[in-house]
Write a protein that holds these residues in place. Sequence first.
Motif, short mmCIF file in Angstrom:
data_model
loop_
_atom_site.label_atom_id
_atom_site.label_comp_id
_atom_site.label_asym_id
_atom_site.label_seq_id
_atom_site.Cartn_x
_atom_site.Cartn_y
_atom_site.Cartn_z
N SER A 71 0.70 -1.26 -0.02
CA SER A 71 0.04 -0.10 0.07
C SER A 71 0.73 1.44 0.11
O SER A 71 1.51 1.28 1.27
N LEU A 72 0.99 2.04 -1.12
CA LEU A 72 1.56 3.28 -1.31
C LEU A 72 1.10 4.23 -0.17
O LEU A 72 1.81 4.94 0.32
N VAL B 295 4.93 11.53 4.08
CA VAL B 295 5.18 12.23 2.85
C VAL B 295 3.86 12.05 1.82
O VAL B 295 3.00 11.23 2.32
N THR B 296 3.74 12.66 0.69
CA THR B 296 2.71 12.50 -0.08
C THR B 296 2.67 11.20 -0.73
O THR B 296 3.69 10.69 -1.10
N TYR B 297 1.60 10.78 -1.52
CA TYR B 297 1.52 9.75 -2.16
C TYR B 297 2.45 9.57 -3.57
O TYR B 297 3.25 8.81 -4.02
N PRO B 298 2.30 10.75 -4.20
CA PRO B 298 3.25 11.04 -5.45
C PRO B 298 4.88 10.82 -5.27
O PRO B 298 5.74 10.42 -5.77
N LEU C 72 7.20 8.02 -6.78
CA LEU C 72 8.52 8.52 -7.32
C LEU C 72 9.83 7.68 -6.78
O LEU C 72 10.28 7.09 -7.51
N ARG C 73 9.60 7.52 -5.50
CA ARG C 73 10.68 6.70 -4.71
C ARG C 73 10.64 5.18 -5.47
O ARG C 73 11.53 4.43 -5.40
#
Length: 100
Positions: free
Chosen positions: A30-31, A40-43, A47-48
């Motif tokens: 689950s991101l 941090v944010t989902y985006p 990206l990571r």
Amino acid sequence: MAVEIVPDWMSNLEDEDMVFIKNFLQASGSLKEIARQYGVTYPTVRLRLDKLIQKIKISEDTENDPYIALIKRLAVNDKLDFDTAKILINEYKKIKEAVQ
């Protein structure tokens, strides 16, 4: 899996990448949960994860020349910008072709 038999793709990852993978697995992929855990944010998490996937693909690409693989790893790890990486790879390929 025995410690002596660590795949190449794992041996090329940094410790923080391995911690991220462990947390990702424990969060059942689950991101959203990982974003919450890291604050941090989902985006940002997406990206990571995308960069981690690139690192793994580079390591698994056995057809890659070791020099080209190194340049790609440096670019993925933000040690080298992508434009410079492209230039280095293209020039290296030209030199290789000229020698053959």
